[in-house]
Design a protein around this motif. Structure first.
Motif: not given
Length: 564
Positions: A467-472, A480-488, A499-502
């Protein structure tokens, strides 16, 4: 006789009443009463902001616009009690902090949801208090309210005012059952650390006072002081997670205390499954199929005929859209036809039913024999069936029954032609399935592993969603397992069904990981995303090729790649 609304000091006896002053202030009042280093403070009680919040809620109902709701708060005449606020607060100094203290904040899912203001002068306090009330209507907060079915008025917003501390450093700390304290710190003010933008420094202080730290810790003496404070807070008010600040004069202050979500994780999560033993190549293919076509709908309408097959892709969409009723009827007929084509007559079909039942209970031997001895299905028929499933998701999304097509897999397959919008809404949390342990075991035995920093305990498995932007974010599907650069914080509502967060950045001290702990979502930070992306990192959508198993307690990520 009803009491006249009044300002409440933390030292007053009823300041420990959360119904009056909110969760945050009541805990700090309890800590201060027990001799812990909490600065005195003044609380604008929950009931004072009630009429103002109701005005914002009315604007939200009539306009469905969060900006209009916030404007309604600021345009509402301030309660008369606030006229006395500046004079009362002068006892606290010339530079103040204004923070939320809501009833909702007794639960970790609201961590970091509301506004705080620093450096506020006494004569500016009315605007600061109104700002805290208005933060109930920020878009991210409203989304948290939607998934938890909490209305703005149920948030119960009190406002806490304390002297501002100009810190040399600060952060969070948590004490475990064995007495080990984990301290996460940052130089200066830790707001960036808790918002998810800074990595900070992680240190461990064991029950004997021995310190283990990463690079540039705040110092052994300070770490021990923080560890002692964390332990004392747990003993005196049963809150084992704190936020702390060290002033430039060297004094450590307790600024927030709450129960640690790790205890909740232990209650709602099972131990991580062991890697599957004696895995076979077909299992990896089965996992890819299950992840691509998940949930009850996939389990009933795809898995029984598709298990052991490769190249399962939907046919191109047809120009003429079918009705929901037609699609459902075609799906039921198609599934029956594909089952018959795959497994043959009644006798062998009965053998499959028995083998599938055994597979559900952990014995795959009979199923393996059947997979090896039976033919495939007509590829065009299978592709048309999968296309009908995708078209059904789009049709139900267009009808407003589900938020987006990815939710179709998690509907009741026996009620597809009679969906209930109230039961398919985002508030209906999608939990783990009985298959997750088997899928997790196969992925952890066949995949590649990398290690990050543990951020929230438990385990989970699913397709990775970057997830990099609102469209994602709109394309995120349950489990699904969420992947984001920063935990904001704006990611928090998505955790409801993750099911997970990285994350590649941030630290375990981020508020988002408090939300993950409360929801039982395993999380790992400091993950090298380039290892996950591999050769596909320059392509858009690389996450669609990965199934990820997350062990939040140990900070382990295991992943397998797929071309589908």
């Amino acid at each position: 006789m009803p009491q006249v609304p009044r300002l409440v000091w933390l030292d007053q006896a009823d300041a420990q009443d959360a119904a009056l002053v909110g969760a945050k202030a009541s805990r700090l009042a309890a800590a201060r009463a027990r001799g812990l280093p909490v600065l005195n403070g003044l609380v604008v009680p929950v009931e004072v902001g009630g009429p103002v919040v109701r005005a914002g809620e009315a604007a939200l109902r009539s306009t469905d616009n969060s900006g209009a709701a916030r404007s309604a708060v600021f345009n509402h005449p301030p309660p008369s009690l606030l006229q006395d606020l500046a004079e009362e607060a002068q006892q606290l100094g010339d530079s103040l902090v204004v923070r939320s203290s809501s009833l909702a904040e007794s639960e970790g899912i609201w961590a970091g949801a509301f506004s705080s203001y620093v450096g506020v002068k006494p004569e500016e306090l009315t605007q600061g208090v109104m700002g805290c009330w208005a933060s109930v209507f920020s878009p991210g907060t409203l989304k948290r309210g939607q998934v938890t079915e909490t209305s703005p008025r149920q948030v119960g917003m009190a406002v806490l005012i304390q002297p501002e501390i100009r810190p040399s450093c600060g952060g969070v700390a948590t004490v475990a059952d064995d007495g080990t304290v984990t301290v996460v710190s940052a130089r200066g003010h830790p707001a960036g650390l808790m918002a998810g933008w800074e990595r900070g420094h992680v240190a461990i202080v064991n029950a004997r006072g021995e310190v283990q730290a990463d690079s540039s810790p705040p110092g052994t003496r300070l770490l021990r002081v923080i560890a002692d404070l964390t332990t004392a807070t747990a003993e005196k008010i049963r809150c084992n997670h704190i936020e702390w600040l060290e002033s430039q004069e060297g004094r450590v202050h307790l600024v927030q205390a709450q129960p640690n979500g790790d205890a909740r994780v232990e209650q709602i999560s099972r131990p991580a499954p062991d890697p599957a033993q004696r895995t076979q190549p077909w299992m990896g293919g089965a996992v890819r199929m299950m992840i691509r076509y998940p949930g009850p709908v996939g389990e009933q309408l795809v898995w029984p005929w598709a298990i052991g097959l490769e190249d399962l892709s939907p046919a191109p969409s047809e120009p003429d859209r079918k009705t929901v009723a037609t699609l459902v009827e075609n799906l039921r007929q198609g599934a029956a036809l594909l089952m018959s084509e795959r497994w043959g007559g009644p006798e062998t079909l009965a053998d499959f039913v028995g083998a599938w039942s055994a597979f559900r209970n952990g014995d795959s031997s009979s199923l393996v024999d059947l997979i090896g001895g039976h033919r495939s299905v007509d590829r065009l028929l299978g592709a048309a069936h999968l296309r009908n499933l995708q078209d059904l998701g789009q049709a139900l999304t267009a009808a407003g029954v589900i938020p987006h097509p990815g939710w179709v897999w998690h509907l009741d397959p026996n009620r597809l032609d009679q969906p209930s919008p109230s039961r398919q809404s985002p508030m209906r949390r999608i939990g783990a399935t009985p298959w997750d342990a088997w899928i997790y075991g196969v992925v952890t035995s066949q995949g590649e592993s990398i290690t990050g920093i543990p951020a929230a305990g438990g385990w989970g498995v699913g397709r990775l969603r970057s997830i990099r932007n609102p469209d994602d974010a709109t394309r995120f599907s349950p489990r699904e397992v969420i992947a984001v650069s920063h935990p904001i914080g704006n990611i928090a509502p998505l955790l409801w069904n993750a099911s997970g967060l990285v994350t590649s950045e941030g630290s375990p001290g981020a508020h988002l990981f408090e939300v993950a702990k409360w929801l039982g979502v395993p999380a790992v930070c400091g993950v090298d995303f380039s290892r996950l992306a591999g050769e596909t990192q320059i392509r858009s959508g690389w996450q669609d090729y990965l199934t990820v198993a997350v062990d939040g307690g140990r900070g382990h990520i295991t992943f397998t790649r797929s071309k589908t």
